[in-house]
Design a protein around this motif. Structure first.
Motif, PDB file in Angstrom:
ATOM      1  N   ILE A  18      50.502  49.243  51.461  1.00 22.76           N
ATOM      2  CA  ILE A  18      50.806  48.183  50.514  1.00 22.76           C
ATOM      3  C   ILE A  18      49.895  46.999  50.819  1.00 22.76           C
ATOM      4  CG2 ILE A  18      52.573  46.566  49.753  1.00 22.76           C
ATOM      5  CD1 ILE A  18      54.630  48.731  50.515  1.00 22.76           C
ATOM      6  N   VAL A  19      49.254  46.503  49.772  1.00 24.22           N
ATOM      7  CA  VAL A  19      48.360  45.364  49.925  1.00 24.22           C
ATOM      8  C   VAL A  19      49.121  44.117  49.489  1.00 24.22           C
ATOM      9  CG1 VAL A  19      46.166  44.351  49.214  1.00 24.22           C
ATOM     10  CG2 VAL A  19      46.378  46.813  49.437  1.00 24.22           C
ATOM     11  N   THR A  20      49.128  43.126  50.338  1.00 28.66           N
ATOM     12  CA  THR A  20      49.817  41.882  49.993  1.00 28.66           C
ATOM     13  C   THR A  20      48.874  40.949  49.251  1.00 28.66           C
ATOM     14  OG1 THR A  20      49.209  40.817  52.075  1.00 28.66           O
ATOM     15  CG2 THR A  20      51.273  42.054  52.040  1.00 28.66           C
ATOM     16  N   PRO A  25      41.294  38.773  47.340  1.00 26.80           N
ATOM     17  CA  PRO A  25      40.565  37.572  46.935  1.00 26.80           C
ATOM     18  C   PRO A  25      41.150  36.987  45.645  1.00 26.80           C
ATOM     19  CG  PRO A  25      39.073  39.466  47.136  1.00 26.80           C
ATOM     20  CD  PRO A  25      40.460  39.961  47.334  1.00 26.80           C
ATOM     21  N   GLU A  26      40.989  35.710  45.464  1.00 28.81           N
ATOM     22  CA  GLU A  26      41.532  35.010  44.300  1.00 28.81           C
ATOM     23  C   GLU A  26      41.018  35.613  42.990  1.00 28.81           C
ATOM     24  OE1 GLU A  26      44.165  32.415  42.740  1.00 28.81           O
ATOM     25  OE2 GLU A  26      43.770  32.658  44.873  1.00 28.81           O
ATOM     26  N   GLU A  27      39.770  36.038  42.967  1.00 27.13           N
ATOM     27  CA  GLU A  27      39.178  36.610  41.753  1.00 27.13           C
ATOM     28  C   GLU A  27      39.911  37.882  41.317  1.00 27.13           C
ATOM     29  OE1 GLU A  27      34.950  38.614  40.360  1.00 27.13           O
ATOM     30  OE2 GLU A  27      35.002  37.360  42.141  1.00 27.13           O
ATOM     31  N   ILE A  28      40.242  38.743  42.267  1.00 22.60           N
ATOM     32  CA  ILE A  28      40.949  39.984  41.965  1.00 22.60           C
ATOM     33  C   ILE A  28      42.348  39.673  41.436  1.00 22.60           C
ATOM     34  CG2 ILE A  28      41.854  42.137  42.932  1.00 22.60           C
ATOM     35  CD1 ILE A  28      38.815  42.074  42.787  1.00 22.60           C
ATOM     36  N   ILE A  29      43.012  38.709  42.035  1.00 21.64           N
ATOM     37  CA  ILE A  29      44.352  38.326  41.585  1.00 21.64           C
ATOM     38  C   ILE A  29      44.290  37.835  40.145  1.00 21.64           C
ATOM     39  CG2 ILE A  29      46.241  36.679  41.940  1.00 21.64           C
ATOM     40  CD1 ILE A  29      45.627  36.894  44.955  1.00 21.64           C
ATOM     41  N   ARG A  30      43.297  37.021  39.808  1.00 19.42           N
ATOM     42  CA  ARG A  30      43.157  36.527  38.435  1.00 19.42           C
ATOM     43  C   ARG A  30      42.915  37.673  37.454  1.00 19.42           C
ATOM     44  NH1 ARG A  30      38.832  33.070  39.409  1.00 19.42           N
ATOM     45  NH2 ARG A  30      39.507  32.042  41.291  1.00 19.42           N
ATOM     46  N   LYS A  31      42.090  38.641  37.843  1.00 17.87           N
ATOM     47  CA  LYS A  31      41.827  39.791  36.968  1.00 17.87           C
ATOM     48  C   LYS A  31      43.103  40.578  36.701  1.00 17.87           C
ATOM     49  CE  LYS A  31      36.962  40.599  38.000  1.00 17.87           C
ATOM     50  NZ  LYS A  31      35.978  41.550  38.554  1.00 17.87           N
TER      51      LYS A  31
END
Length: 59
Positions: A18-20, A25-31
């Motif tokens: 599980i990845v928290t 990175p912030e960019e991946i979270i936004r995508k």
């Protein structure tokens, strides 16, 4: 002299974890957020158009 391979054994390892949010990175979270929002808005739009059809047919 030809070499013939009669048997091959291949072992693979699949790592499940599980990845928290802190690890991404912030960019991946936004995508990811954008994809989720787009899908929700598409479902909402499709649901509204189906509901409008039902109301017209019901009158």
């Amino acid at each position: 002299m030809a070499v013939i391979i009669k048997e091959m054994r291949i072992h693979t390892v699949v790592e499940k974890r599980i990845v928290t949010e802190a690890e991404l990175p912030e960019e991946i979270i936004r995508k990811i957020e954008n994809r989720v929002l787009n899908r929700l808005s598409e479902e909402e739009r499709i649901g509204q158009s189906a509901g409008q059809r039902r109301k017209r047919n019901g009158r």
